[in-house]
Design a protein around this motif. Structure first.
Motif, PDB file in Angstrom:
ATOM      1  N   ARG A  52       0.754  -1.101  -0.108  1.00 63.46           N
ATOM      2  CA  ARG A  52       0.054  -0.094   0.087  1.00 63.46           C
ATOM      3  C   ARG A  52       0.789   1.432   0.050  1.00 63.46           C
ATOM      4  NH1 ARG A  52       0.399   2.433   5.083  1.00 63.46           N
ATOM      5  NH2 ARG A  52       0.822   1.453   6.811  1.00 63.46           N
ATOM      6  N   THR A  53       0.252   2.574  -0.190  1.00 65.18           N
ATOM      7  CA  THR A  53       0.933   3.630  -0.408  1.00 65.18           C
ATOM      8  C   THR A  53       1.296   3.967   1.302  1.00 65.18           C
ATOM      9  OG1 THR A  53      -0.186   4.651  -2.158  1.00 65.18           O
ATOM     10  CG2 THR A  53       0.640   6.110  -0.563  1.00 65.18           C
ATOM     11  N   VAL A  54       2.572   4.222   1.451  1.00 66.06           N
ATOM     12  CA  VAL A  54       2.905   4.754   2.649  1.00 66.06           C
ATOM     13  C   VAL A  54       2.770   6.364   2.815  1.00 66.06           C
ATOM     14  CG1 VAL A  54       5.055   5.170   4.274  1.00 66.06           C
ATOM     15  CG2 VAL A  54       4.893   3.191   2.423  1.00 66.06           C
ATOM     16  N   ILE A  55       2.263   6.516   4.053  1.00 62.94           N
ATOM     17  CA  ILE A  55       1.890   8.060   4.499  1.00 62.94           C
ATOM     18  C   ILE A  55       2.922   8.829   4.850  1.00 62.94           C
ATOM     19  CG2 ILE A  55       0.298   9.429   5.860  1.00 62.94           C
ATOM     20  CD1 ILE A  55      -1.732   7.150   5.944  1.00 62.94           C
ATOM     21  N   ASP A  56       3.342   9.787   4.321  1.00 66.41           N
ATOM     22  CA  ASP A  56       4.606  10.662   4.974  1.00 66.41           C
ATOM     23  C   ASP A  56       4.216  11.857   4.426  1.00 66.41           C
ATOM     24  OD1 ASP A  56       5.169  10.636   2.162  1.00 66.41           O
ATOM     25  OD2 ASP A  56       6.876   9.335   2.253  1.00 66.41           O
ATOM     26  N   ALA A  57       5.080  12.767   4.730  1.00 65.61           N
ATOM     27  CA  ALA A  57       4.957  14.270   4.436  1.00 65.61           C
ATOM     28  C   ALA A  57       4.624  14.528   2.995  1.00 65.61           C
ATOM     29  CB  ALA A  57       6.376  15.109   5.202  1.00 65.61           C
ATOM     30  N   ASP A  58       5.516  13.842   2.099  1.00 65.27           N
ATOM     31  CA  ASP A  58       5.418  14.160   0.668  1.00 65.27           C
ATOM     32  C   ASP A  58       4.069  13.779   0.240  1.00 65.27           C
ATOM     33  OD1 ASP A  58       7.887  15.277   0.680  1.00 65.27           O
ATOM     34  OD2 ASP A  58       8.803  13.358  -0.132  1.00 65.27           O
ATOM     35  N   PHE A  59       3.496  12.565   0.684  1.00 67.09           N
ATOM     36  CA  PHE A  59       2.332  12.178   0.145  1.00 67.09           C
ATOM     37  C   PHE A  59       1.053  13.150   0.680  1.00 67.09           C
ATOM     38  CE2 PHE A  59      -1.718   9.782   1.627  1.00 67.09           C
ATOM     39  CZ  PHE A  59      -2.071   9.162   0.358  1.00 67.09           C
ATOM     40  N   LEU A  60       1.357  13.565   1.867  1.00 64.49           N
ATOM     41  CA  LEU A  60       0.278  14.666   2.403  1.00 64.49           C
ATOM     42  C   LEU A  60       0.357  15.912   1.827  1.00 64.49           C
ATOM     43  CD1 LEU A  60       0.615  13.213   6.082  1.00 64.49           C
ATOM     44  CD2 LEU A  60      -1.286  12.826   4.652  1.00 64.49           C
ATOM     45  N   ALA A  61       1.416  16.498   1.594  1.00 68.64           N
ATOM     46  CA  ALA A  61       1.420  17.777   1.233  1.00 68.64           C
ATOM     47  C   ALA A  61       2.461  18.291   0.157  1.00 68.64           C
ATOM     48  CB  ALA A  61       1.763  18.824   2.555  1.00 68.64           C
ATOM     49  N   ALA A 111       3.182   1.807  17.870  1.00 73.61           N
ATOM     50  CA  ALA A 111       3.932   2.814  18.667  1.00 73.61           C
ATOM     51  C   ALA A 111       5.118   3.382  17.889  1.00 73.61           C
ATOM     52  CB  ALA A 111       4.212   1.991  20.080  1.00 73.61           C
ATOM     53  N   GLY A 112       5.323   4.636  18.122  1.00 73.16           N
ATOM     54  CA  GLY A 112       6.496   5.427  17.351  1.00 73.16           C
ATOM     55  C   GLY A 112       6.438   5.068  15.875  1.00 73.16           C
ATOM     56  N   SER A 113       5.079   5.043  15.282  1.00 69.18           N
ATOM     57  CA  SER A 113       4.895   5.269  13.786  1.00 69.18           C
ATOM     58  C   SER A 113       5.405   6.468  13.265  1.00 69.18           C
ATOM     59  CB  SER A 113       3.511   4.773  13.586  1.00 69.18           C
ATOM     60  OG  SER A 113       3.266   4.947  12.240  1.00 69.18           O
ATOM     61  N   ALA A 114       6.181   6.510  11.988  1.00 70.12           N
ATOM     62  CA  ALA A 114       6.369   7.517  11.405  1.00 70.12           C
ATOM     63  C   ALA A 114       5.109   8.025  10.570  1.00 70.12           C
ATOM     64  CB  ALA A 114       7.666   7.344  10.344  1.00 70.12           C
ATOM     65  N   GLU A 115       4.361   7.116  10.241  1.00 72.63           N
ATOM     66  CA  GLU A 115       3.088   7.612   9.531  1.00 72.63           C
ATOM     67  C   GLU A 115       2.125   8.224  10.492  1.00 72.63           C
ATOM     68  OE1 GLU A 115       1.964   4.576   6.101  1.00 72.63           O
ATOM     69  OE2 GLU A 115       2.155   3.205   7.986  1.00 72.63           O
ATOM     70  N   MET A 116       1.950   7.755  11.868  1.00 71.72           N
ATOM     71  CA  MET A 116       1.147   8.579  12.604  1.00 71.72           C
ATOM     72  C   MET A 116       1.841  10.018  12.888  1.00 71.72           C
ATOM     73  SD  MET A 116      -1.840   8.420  13.974  1.00 71.72           S
ATOM     74  CE  MET A 116      -2.582   9.922  14.592  1.00 71.72           C
ATOM     75  N   ALA A 117       3.060   9.939  13.040  1.00 71.08           N
ATOM     76  CA  ALA A 117       3.881  11.153  13.307  1.00 71.08           C
ATOM     77  C   ALA A 117       3.581  12.196  11.965  1.00 71.08           C
ATOM     78  CB  ALA A 117       5.387  10.951  13.702  1.00 71.08           C
ATOM     79  N   GLY A 164       0.512   5.171  21.958  1.00 78.57           N
ATOM     80  CA  GLY A 164       0.429   3.953  21.355  1.00 78.57           C
ATOM     81  C   GLY A 164      -0.871   3.719  20.594  1.00 78.57           C
ATOM     82  N   THR A 165      -0.852   2.444  20.103  1.00 81.86           N
ATOM     83  CA  THR A 165      -1.902   2.163  19.081  1.00 81.86           C
ATOM     84  C   THR A 165      -2.989   1.577  20.094  1.00 81.86           C
ATOM     85  OG1 THR A 165      -0.099   0.861  17.778  1.00 81.86           O
ATOM     86  CG2 THR A 165      -2.352   0.131  17.710  1.00 81.86           C
ATOM     87  N   ALA A 166      -4.380   2.058  19.408  1.00 84.33           N
ATOM     88  CA  ALA A 166      -5.364   2.213  20.254  1.00 84.33           C
ATOM     89  C   ALA A 166      -5.682   0.561  20.612  1.00 84.33           C
ATOM     90  CB  ALA A 166      -6.547   2.657  19.213  1.00 84.33           C
TER      91      ALA A 166
END
Length: 709
Positions: A72-81, A105-111, A688-690
């Motif tokens: 799947r597509t990875v969610i990062d800063a370039d994907f978002l904006a 926990a510590g996910s770069a995507e959530m960050a 942390g993860t829900a």
């Protein structure tokens, strides 16, 4: 009612600092561009899929990422904006997550999502999350509740009515369609002490006098979340009631797409008579599949008193029925009764009270010539084995003769609408797998543009020669029943097992959704079972932004007038749920056809990537192909080229406007600008993860009927 949305956003200066722009760039041309598209991050669960379905139905663009899919597509800063023409661009106006944090926990995507939401003031919907401090709520074990809320009643709070759920009257009842199956599960809890949390929808905590939150807004660390703590699927009434508000909250009331709550009812065979069900023969004498030699037709036909009742009912409900008429029904009655027809006289005298649709003159079968020497019937064939079809001239005569009869009677007709008898002429499986090739030609001869079809056979619009179909929902109020006892008897025959004296259809087709465990009581079954069930099915269509009409027959307005309890159930149920600024929309067939066709064209353009839209400050710009009708929902006071945009509905304005191939520019009212705060957001805390949430079987496998009825 003017609605405001409480927000916490960065000041222009704080935003510029966050983006690393020069301090002197605080001008209009440095305001970020926010694309009008929603990011839906799904875990394959029913709640995120329900929100995606709501966006799709309204025509609101969204991008879906499935966390369960490899590659799947990875969610990062370039994907978002990114940056467009030197201006910072946020690619999504809102984010929908399965819960408050579906990542490890510590996910770069959530960050990345957290930073994006804070920088651009993009709200986040937690589609179904555990009540916990990270979501602004206490754990349920501290005086809350975790468990089923089937059949419970929730309420919109004062803040919810003043905000995104103001179109509701207050009550949000939770379904309980099958006591043996869990359908709803919730975590009822109270806001965490000191949290900036506003409950929008609450329900009583079992065993207590206090209420717990089901939907609320949590503001923290420069971010906004709509926290939902109950699970749902796209068909459940509780979600359907709240879906509009969830979308309005996440978009700030500014988005492409539009929705209404529609209900139209066609009454077929007006002026004609419908043959009655025979409870001894378990068939309908006069029908092609009732070949018993003892079968004698017993017609059901409205009276003049039934017309008066229909008019009084319409006036009391502020609702208009569509009468699909057959002129031969009156001509034949006059021939058999020395020229008298009190029913036709009353209908014609009061013709302006109803909308009228051509239903052909004598209601013949317009497809293949039927061979009724066998049961079920089959298409007759020519000597060479080819199908024998009703001719072009015969079909055209049925349409034209009925039109002329209606014009002479002064009926206020719209001549490009047609409903054929039994939707015949179009394919009927299994006997007739293709349209009568002469139907399209006859439609052209009579300039028919809109052709009624059976949604249970063909739920999608399609072209038949020059005409476009308008799928209609058949209501399970039978054409051959004028009395409640007849309806129950036939219902029992169809939907019970052979061992119980029924047809066995449910044994042959287990997917049938109206099967009965035992026959209904003839005296009470209609009011206690059939009416509530049919009401729920039809109301489900109304709440789903579905304009397709429902159809019944004139027999249902005669004798016991068995249609009215269902129609009243739909309208009364609706009135108890919605505010006055959100009325039922009651369009005629032609307008429904236009709406469905515009939606299909819009969805095709979205799929082809032909539409882009964005907001910069209080200006919305839409690029779309020339001639495409563009739907939008905006705050009251929005303008297009200096003129008021749209029509008022549900506390906003919405509507369609044609594109000319050049960008459409819409201006939002000054009140649409979100208030700023001088406080810059601090760093977001690590979460942390829900926790995993419970999803009962009645949500993953919806109980009762889907939107197809």
């Amino acid at each position: 009612m003017k609605r405001t949305y409480r927000t916490t956003v960065l000041t222009v200066g704080a935003l510029i600092a966050a983006l690393g722009l020069p301090a002197g760039a605080a001008q209009a041309d440095t305001m970020p561009r926010i694309d009008l598209r929603v990011l839906v991050v799904s875990d394959g669960g029913p709640s995120t899929d329900a929100i995606a379905a709501e966006l799709a139905a309204a025509g609101t663009p969204y991008t879906r990422i499935d966390l369960t899919q490899a590659g799947r597509t990875v969610i990062d800063a370039d994907f978002l904006a990114d940056t467009v023409d030197g201006r910072p661009r946020a690619k999504f106006q809102a984010v929908v997550l399965p819960n408050d944090n579906p990542f490890p926990a510590g996910s770069a995507e959530m960050a990345a999502l957290t930073a994006y939401e804070r920088t651009y003031d993009v709200p986040q919907v937690d589609a179904y999350t555990y009540a916990r401090p990270e979501a602004g709520l206490q754990y349920p074990l501290y005086g809350g509740h975790s468990g089923s809320i089937d059949g419970k009643r929730a309420e919109v709070t004062a803040a919810g009515k003043a905000g995104p759920f103001g179109y509701l009257d207050g009550a949000v009842p939770f379904e309980d369609n099958d006591p043996a199956v869990g359908e709803s599960y919730a975590y009822l809890s109270k806001p965490l002490a000191g949290a900036d949390f506003t409950p929008y929808v609450e329900a009583a905590i079992p065993g207590q006098t206090t209420k717990g939150t089901l939907v609320g807004e949590y503001r923290h660390d420069g971010r906004r979340e709509l926290v939902v703590t109950f699970v749902y699927n796209q068909y459940q009434q509780q979600f359907r009631l709240l879906a509009r508000g969830i979308v309005e909250w996440m978009t700030g009331g500014v988005h492409l797409g539009a929705s209404r709550n529609y209900f139209s009812v066609h009454v077929d065979d007006v002026f004609a008579a419908d043959d009655r069900w025979n409870s001894q023969l378990n068939c309908t004498p006069g029908d092609v599949d009732c070949e018993d030699p003892a079968a004698t037709p017993d017609p059901i036909r409205m009276t003049a008193a039934d017309v008066d009742h229909a008019i009084d009912w319409q006036n009391s409900r502020k609702f208009t029925l569509d009468f699909a008429y057959n002129g031969a029904g009156s001509a034949d009655h006059r021939e058999d009764h020395n020229g008298a027809d009190p029913l036709a006289d009353r209908l014609i005298a009061r013709r302006g009270e109803f909308r009228w649709i051509n239903h052909t003159y004598s209601h013949p079968f317009l497809g293949c010539v039927q061979d009724t020497t066998v049961v079920p019937w089959k298409c007759a064939t020519n000597a060479d084995g080819s199908t024998r079809w009703m001719s072009r001239n015969d079909i055209s005569d049925e349409i034209a003769t009925n039109r002329v009869w209606g014009e002479r009677a002064g009926l206020p007709l719209v001549n490009d609408e047609l409903v054929t008898g039994e939707h015949s002429g179009m394919k009927v499986l299994p006997q007739q797998p293709e349209d009568n090739p002469n139907l399209a030609l006859a439609l052209g001869d009579n300039r028919i543009t809109w052709l009624g079809s059976d949604n249970s056979r063909e739920p999608a619009q399609r072209r038949v020669g020059p005409a476009t179909t308008v799928p209609r929902y058949p209501m399970n109020v039978f054409y051959n029943a004028g009395r409640a006892a007849e309806q129950v008897d036939e219902y029992n025959w169809i939907y019970t097992s052979r061992a119980q004296g029924g047809s066995g259809i449910c044994e042959d087709n287990p997917a049938t959704t109206t099967c009965l465990p035992a026959p209904l009581n003839p005296a009470t079954g209609y009011a206690e079972h059939i009416v509530p069930l049919e009401t729920r099915i039809a109301l489900g269509h109304v709440l789903a932004n579905d304009p397709k009409p429902h159809f019944i027959h004139q027999s249902n307005l005669a004798e016991d007038r068995i249609a009215y309890p269902v129609l009243n159930g739909v309208l009364d149920g609706y009135a108890a749920l919605f505010a006055e600024d959100t009325p039922v929309v009651n369009p005629r067939m032609k307008d429904i056809g236009v709406e469905l066709r515009r939606r299909a064209d819009w969805q095709a353009a979205l799929r082809a990537g032909q539409v882009t839209a964005h907001r910069i400050g209080n200006t919305v710009t839409v690029d779309a192909p020339n001639g495409l009708a563009v739907p939008a929902t905006l705050p009251t006071g929005a303008t297009l080229a200096g003129a008021a945009f749209g029509q008022a509905y549900a506390g906003a304005v919405s509507g369609w406007t044609p594109s000319t191939g050049t960008p459409l520019t819409l201006t939002l009212p000054a009140s649409a600008a979100p208030p700023a705060t001088d406080a810059e957001a601090g760093p977001a805390p690590a979460t942390g993860t829900a926790p995993r949430t419970r999803v009962p079987a009645g949500v993953t496998d919806p109980v009762g009927h889907t939107s197809d009825g």
